[in-house]
Design a protein around this motif. Structure first.
Motif: not given
Length: 96
Positions: A28-29, A33-38, A63-67
């Motif tokens: 899902h991340a 989320s374009k900011g997710f790395i791994s 991270h905060d936006e995704f959560m």
């Protein structure tokens, strides 16, 4: 880089489900989320029944936006019973 780590205590019979749930969270991340790395699942050495989920993000804001958007949904979809021992928010200072 922002790293979010969660330390869990997990009974042996729940480990397979925890790992499946963790992959669901990471997928899902990656998709949302374009900011997710791994994502990394770790087992503590010499400490029985403890596992760490480590998520790497470009920024804490990613991270905060995704959560904010997905946390409650993903908790409701997770099947394994786990005990959360701690949350750790880390900021990268040096990389070699």
């Amino acid at each position: 880089m922002f790293i979010h780590a969660v330390l869990f205590e997990i009974k042996l019979k729940e480990v397979k489900g925890y790992r499946k749930d963790s992959i669901m969270w990471a997928k899902h991340a990656r998709l949302h989320s374009k900011g997710f790395i791994s994502y990394h699942t770790m087992e503590r050495v010499d400490v029985k029944n403890q596992y760490v989920s480590i998520y790497k993000w470009k920024t804490r804001n990613h991270h905060d936006e995704f959560m904010k958007e997905f946390h409650d949904f993903l908790v409701s979809e997770s099947k394994a019973r786990v005990k959360t021992l701690g949350y750790y928010n880390l900021k990268l200072l040096d990389k070699v």
